[in-house]
Structures are given as structure tokens and as C-alpha cells.
Design a protein around this motif. Structure first.
Motif, PDB file in Angstrom:
ATOM      1  N   GLU A  68     -75.026 -18.300  -7.276  1.00 25.95           N
ATOM      2  CA  GLU A  68     -75.880 -19.336  -7.144  1.00 25.95           C
ATOM      3  C   GLU A  68     -75.313 -20.430  -7.704  1.00 25.95           C
ATOM      4  O   GLU A  68     -75.124 -21.520  -6.909  1.00 25.95           O
ATOM      5  CB  GLU A  68     -77.268 -19.011  -7.665  1.00 25.95           C
ATOM      6  CG  GLU A  68     -78.036 -20.124  -7.711  1.00 25.95           C
ATOM      7  CD  GLU A  68     -79.369 -19.884  -8.423  1.00 25.95           C
ATOM      8  OE1 GLU A  68     -79.716 -20.641  -9.168  1.00 25.95           O
ATOM      9  OE2 GLU A  68     -80.181 -19.014  -8.032  1.00 25.95           O
ATOM     10  N   ASN A  69     -74.713 -20.332  -8.885  1.00 23.27           N
ATOM     11  CA  ASN A  69     -73.791 -21.668  -9.406  1.00 23.27           C
ATOM     12  C   ASN A  69     -73.026 -21.968  -8.610  1.00 23.27           C
ATOM     13  O   ASN A  69     -72.821 -23.224  -8.226  1.00 23.27           O
ATOM     14  CB  ASN A  69     -73.302 -21.441 -10.859  1.00 23.27           C
ATOM     15  CG  ASN A  69     -74.422 -21.057 -11.706  1.00 23.27           C
ATOM     16  OD1 ASN A  69     -75.741 -21.442 -11.612  1.00 23.27           O
ATOM     17  ND2 ASN A  69     -74.237 -20.348 -12.726  1.00 23.27           N
ATOM     18  N   ASP A  96     -74.496 -11.000 -20.347  1.00 22.07           N
ATOM     19  CA  ASP A  96     -75.518 -11.772 -20.225  1.00 22.07           C
ATOM     20  C   ASP A  96     -75.997 -11.921 -18.941  1.00 22.07           C
ATOM     21  O   ASP A  96     -75.332 -12.033 -18.011  1.00 22.07           O
ATOM     22  CB  ASP A  96     -74.864 -13.014 -20.932  1.00 22.07           C
ATOM     23  CG  ASP A  96     -76.192 -14.151 -21.111  1.00 22.07           C
ATOM     24  OD1 ASP A  96     -76.481 -14.786 -20.299  1.00 22.07           O
ATOM     25  OD2 ASP A  96     -76.415 -14.187 -22.362  1.00 22.07           O
ATOM     26  N   PRO A  97     -77.270 -12.145 -18.560  1.00 21.21           N
ATOM     27  CA  PRO A  97     -77.945 -12.301 -17.345  1.00 21.21           C
ATOM     28  C   PRO A  97     -77.251 -13.571 -16.603  1.00 21.21           C
ATOM     29  O   PRO A  97     -77.031 -13.625 -15.515  1.00 21.21           O
ATOM     30  CB  PRO A  97     -79.318 -12.709 -17.578  1.00 21.21           C
ATOM     31  CG  PRO A  97     -79.560 -11.916 -18.911  1.00 21.21           C
ATOM     32  CD  PRO A  97     -78.388 -11.951 -19.673  1.00 21.21           C
ATOM     33  N   ARG A  98     -76.963 -14.623 -17.536  1.00 20.21           N
ATOM     34  CA  ARG A  98     -76.142 -15.752 -16.672  1.00 20.21           C
ATOM     35  C   ARG A  98     -74.426 -15.454 -16.181  1.00 20.21           C
ATOM     36  O   ARG A  98     -74.132 -16.442 -15.518  1.00 20.21           O
ATOM     37  CB  ARG A  98     -75.898 -16.604 -17.878  1.00 20.21           C
ATOM     38  CG  ARG A  98     -77.392 -17.331 -18.269  1.00 20.21           C
ATOM     39  CD  ARG A  98     -77.336 -18.349 -19.679  1.00 20.21           C
ATOM     40  NE  ARG A  98     -76.969 -17.642 -20.602  1.00 20.21           N
ATOM     41  CZ  ARG A  98     -76.645 -18.095 -21.653  1.00 20.21           C
ATOM     42  NH1 ARG A  98     -76.813 -19.498 -21.676  1.00 20.21           N
ATOM     43  NH2 ARG A  98     -76.447 -17.594 -22.863  1.00 20.21           N
ATOM     44  N   ALA A 115     -69.367 -18.716 -20.037  1.00 17.55           N
ATOM     45  CA  ALA A 115     -68.323 -18.960 -18.994  1.00 17.55           C
ATOM     46  C   ALA A 115     -69.286 -19.433 -17.902  1.00 17.55           C
ATOM     47  O   ALA A 115     -70.093 -19.006 -17.430  1.00 17.55           O
ATOM     48  CB  ALA A 115     -67.633 -17.640 -18.931  1.00 17.55           C
ATOM     49  N   ALA A 116     -68.652 -20.341 -17.106  1.00 19.89           N
ATOM     50  CA  ALA A 116     -69.246 -20.730 -15.720  1.00 19.89           C
ATOM     51  C   ALA A 116     -68.453 -21.317 -14.694  1.00 19.89           C
ATOM     52  O   ALA A 116     -67.389 -21.960 -15.049  1.00 19.89           O
ATOM     53  CB  ALA A 116     -70.397 -21.828 -15.992  1.00 19.89           C
ATOM     54  N   LEU A 117     -68.469 -20.985 -13.539  1.00 15.56           N
ATOM     55  CA  LEU A 117     -67.481 -21.323 -12.498  1.00 15.56           C
ATOM     56  C   LEU A 117     -67.774 -23.051 -12.581  1.00 15.56           C
ATOM     57  O   LEU A 117     -68.806 -23.441 -12.691  1.00 15.56           O
ATOM     58  CB  LEU A 117     -68.111 -21.061 -11.256  1.00 15.56           C
ATOM     59  CG  LEU A 117     -67.511 -19.487 -10.811  1.00 15.56           C
ATOM     60  CD1 LEU A 117     -67.960 -19.056  -9.476  1.00 15.56           C
ATOM     61  CD2 LEU A 117     -65.903 -19.175 -10.872  1.00 15.56           C
ATOM     62  N   GLY A 118     -66.648 -23.615 -12.333  1.00 14.74           N
ATOM     63  CA  GLY A 118     -66.876 -25.137 -12.071  1.00 14.74           C
ATOM     64  C   GLY A 118     -66.805 -25.610 -13.515  1.00 14.74           C
ATOM     65  O   GLY A 118     -66.762 -27.020 -13.440  1.00 14.74           O
ATOM     66  N   HIS A 169     -84.384 -23.080 -12.592  1.00 12.95           N
ATOM     67  CA  HIS A 169     -85.298 -21.947 -12.205  1.00 12.95           C
ATOM     68  C   HIS A 169     -84.571 -20.729 -12.005  1.00 12.95           C
ATOM     69  O   HIS A 169     -83.601 -20.476 -11.377  1.00 12.95           O
ATOM     70  CB  HIS A 169     -86.248 -22.544 -11.112  1.00 12.95           C
ATOM     71  CG  HIS A 169     -85.249 -22.881  -9.788  1.00 12.95           C
ATOM     72  ND1 HIS A 169     -84.478 -23.968  -9.921  1.00 12.95           N
ATOM     73  CD2 HIS A 169     -84.718 -22.151  -8.784  1.00 12.95           C
ATOM     74  CE1 HIS A 169     -83.636 -23.927  -8.576  1.00 12.95           C
ATOM     75  NE2 HIS A 169     -84.015 -22.945  -7.939  1.00 12.95           N
ATOM     76  N   ARG A 170     -85.294 -19.685 -12.256  1.00  8.44           N
ATOM     77  CA  ARG A 170     -84.840 -18.269 -12.017  1.00  8.44           C
ATOM     78  C   ARG A 170     -85.941 -17.413 -11.937  1.00  8.44           C
ATOM     79  O   ARG A 170     -86.959 -17.182 -12.340  1.00  8.44           O
ATOM     80  CB  ARG A 170     -84.146 -17.936 -13.486  1.00  8.44           C
ATOM     81  CG  ARG A 170     -83.566 -16.513 -13.352  1.00  8.44           C
ATOM     82  CD  ARG A 170     -82.499 -16.223 -12.547  1.00  8.44           C
ATOM     83  NE  ARG A 170     -81.497 -17.212 -12.517  1.00  8.44           N
ATOM     84  CZ  ARG A 170     -81.081 -17.861 -11.601  1.00  8.44           C
ATOM     85  NH1 ARG A 170     -81.607 -17.887 -10.342  1.00  8.44           N
ATOM     86  NH2 ARG A 170     -80.350 -18.759 -11.518  1.00  8.44           N
ATOM     87  N   ARG A 171     -85.629 -16.568 -10.930  1.00 10.82           N
ATOM     88  CA  ARG A 171     -86.284 -15.185 -10.512  1.00 10.82           C
ATOM     89  C   ARG A 171     -85.487 -14.107 -10.594  1.00 10.82           C
ATOM     90  O   ARG A 171     -84.356 -13.874  -9.724  1.00 10.82           O
ATOM     91  CB  ARG A 171     -86.920 -15.374  -9.050  1.00 10.82           C
ATOM     92  CG  ARG A 171     -88.241 -16.394  -8.971  1.00 10.82           C
ATOM     93  CD  ARG A 171     -88.913 -16.221  -7.683  1.00 10.82           C
ATOM     94  NE  ARG A 171     -87.966 -17.143  -6.756  1.00 10.82           N
ATOM     95  CZ  ARG A 171     -88.152 -17.033  -5.449  1.00 10.82           C
ATOM     96  NH1 ARG A 171     -89.040 -16.251  -5.063  1.00 10.82           N
ATOM     97  NH2 ARG A 171     -87.526 -17.641  -4.669  1.00 10.82           N
TER      98      ARG A 171
END
Length: 244
Positions: free
Chosen positions: A83-84, A73-75, A39-42, A2-4
Motif C-alpha cells: 500500500e505504501n 510488526d504489522p507495518r 523501515a519503509a519504502l521510499g 487509515h487501516r483495515r
């Protein structure tokens, strides 16, 4: 997930270069957003993830292009990555990205109460990151401090805990200006009882490869480094679920 998201990417960036900050201009408004890096932490192998537990904790990340995720990129924006990272630690956090590229402290003050009113309930934490664009536009440290102080007064009145993200003036502004600007975040945090990260870009500002070609905005890798460097302080600033 979910995202705001409060604002879309693009627009005038916040100020930071040299040994700390520098300006950017309106020509950046038309910059395109590159494909997602993925890319993402974890990511990768490691211990099993910690289950997310407890009530949802809403955090507002209120700032300029450094929060909006300019040209990423928004991510890959700081609020998204933060948050992640919090959720990877089992904290049921939802971060509202209220970063608006080009915002000065005066612009932030104008939209603060509207941002709070748009929430169904007060946030568990308000991360305040503004001031870089004040340098770009030649605003005095006194004006920056006054605007931030008014925002902190509103947040204090509403009973919202604040984590203030400090910035630094580049040395070419002169020693007197630099001393006034650099001290204002510390002074405001003490006056209003806010948590403080004295210079939240400390982890990467001496590594130009972690900035985009404008030497102002972090790359996706730079954002990951910033999240890792500030995660513990954000977690400490977040009151426990039963607080207040």
C-alpha cells in the motif's frame, strides 16, 4: 494512515523453504511480535513524493501468514508495504490485509464469500495468495487446484479482478507432484483470465538472510524486496478507476 486489517499476526506459517517451500508447524503460534523496525519504502532523501490522486482503490490481499506478516510488526507486512509503495506512486490505494496464518486453500474457500460480503463495495483488485500450507498438510495438487478454482469462480461471478500469486513445490516432493503443483497456478490463471505472478517469492528465495530463522517467513527486508519486485505487476493488474 487509515487501516483495515483482517487478521492479527501469529499462527501457522505458509510453506516455503528449500529451493522454494517447506513446512512450518503449530509451535509457531506463540511467537512474539518484535518491535517495529521503522523501515519503509521510499524513506530517505530523494525526489519529492508524487501526490496521491484519484478515487480510493480498495485491494484485498487474501492469503496466509506470508500476507498476515508472521512475526513482523504489522507495518512490515507485505500488504502494508505494498500500500505504501502504491501510494508513493500516486495511486490512492487502500489494501485490506485478509491474510490468516495457517490457511489452506480449503480454509480460504470457506471464508471467501464472507470476506467479500463484509466489503461495502467490490474491491478494485483481489490478490490471491494460497497453497503453501496445502503442501505442509499433504493435500494433493488436484485438491489445491479445485479449491483455488472455486474461489476464482466466485470472484469471476462477482466481477472482481484477480492477481494470482503463484507458489512452487520443493523438489523433494518428487518430479510428478512438483510438475502438477507448479503448473496449477498457470493453468488457473489462463482458465479464469486472472493476472499471474508465477512465483511471487522469486526475488528472495535463494537468499536465506532475507528469511527469518524458521527459513520460511521473510524478514522485513525480505518483504521490502518482494514489494519492489512485484509492484509493477500489481499496478498493471489494478484496473483504471473508470474500469467496469
Amino acid at each position: 494512515m487509515h487501516r483495515r486489517v483482517w487478521s492479527k499476526i501469529g499462527g501457522l506459517g505458509a510453506v516455503l523453504a528449500l529451493a522454494a517451500l517447506a513446512g512450518c508447524d503449530d509451535a509457531a503460534e506463540d511467537a512474539t511480535v518484535p518491535p517495529a523496525s521503522g523501515a519503509a519504502l521510499g524513506s530517505g532523501e530523494g525526489p519529492p513524493p508524487i501526490p496521491v490522486m484519484g478515487p480510493e482503490r480498495t485491494i484485498i490481499a487474501f492469503g496466509d501468514s506470508l500476507f498476515a506478516g508472521y512475526n513482523l510488526d504489522p507495518r512490515d507486512s507485505y500488504p502494508e508495504k505494498l500500500e505504501n509503495a502504491l501510494r508513493a506512486k500516486g495511486i490512492n490505494a487502500e489494501i485490506v490485509n485478509a491474510g490468516v496464518s495457517g490457511d489452506t486453500t480449503a480454509a480460504g474457500l470457506q471464508r471467501l464469500e464472507f470476506t467479500l460480503a463484509a466489503m461495502e463495495q467490490p474491491p478494485a483488485l483481489f490478490i490471491l495468495e494460497l497453497g503453501g500450507n496445502d503442501l505442509l498438510r499433504g493435500l494433493s495438487p488436484e485438491e489445491t487446484k479445485a479449491n483455488l478454482g472455486k474461489m476464482l469462480t466466485i470472484l469471476q461471478r462477482e466481477g472482481v479482478p484477480v492477481l494470482l500469486m503463484g507458489m512452487r513445490s520443493p523438489p523433494n516432493y518428487g518430479p510428478e507432484f512438483q510438475a502438477q503443483f507448479d503448473a496449477l497456478y498457470r493453468d488457473l490463471a489462463q482458465e479464469y483470465g486472472a493476472d499471474l505472478i508465477p512465483f511471487w517469492l522469486e526475488e528472495i528465495y535463494q537468499e536465506p538472510e532475507l528469511f527469518q530463522s524458521d527459513r520460511i517467513h521473510p524478514t522485513a527486508e525480505g518483504i521490502e524486496r518482494l514489494v519492489a519486485a512485484t509492484l509493477d505487476e500489481v499496478e498493471e493488474a489494478l484496473p483504471p478507476p473508470d474500469a467496469g
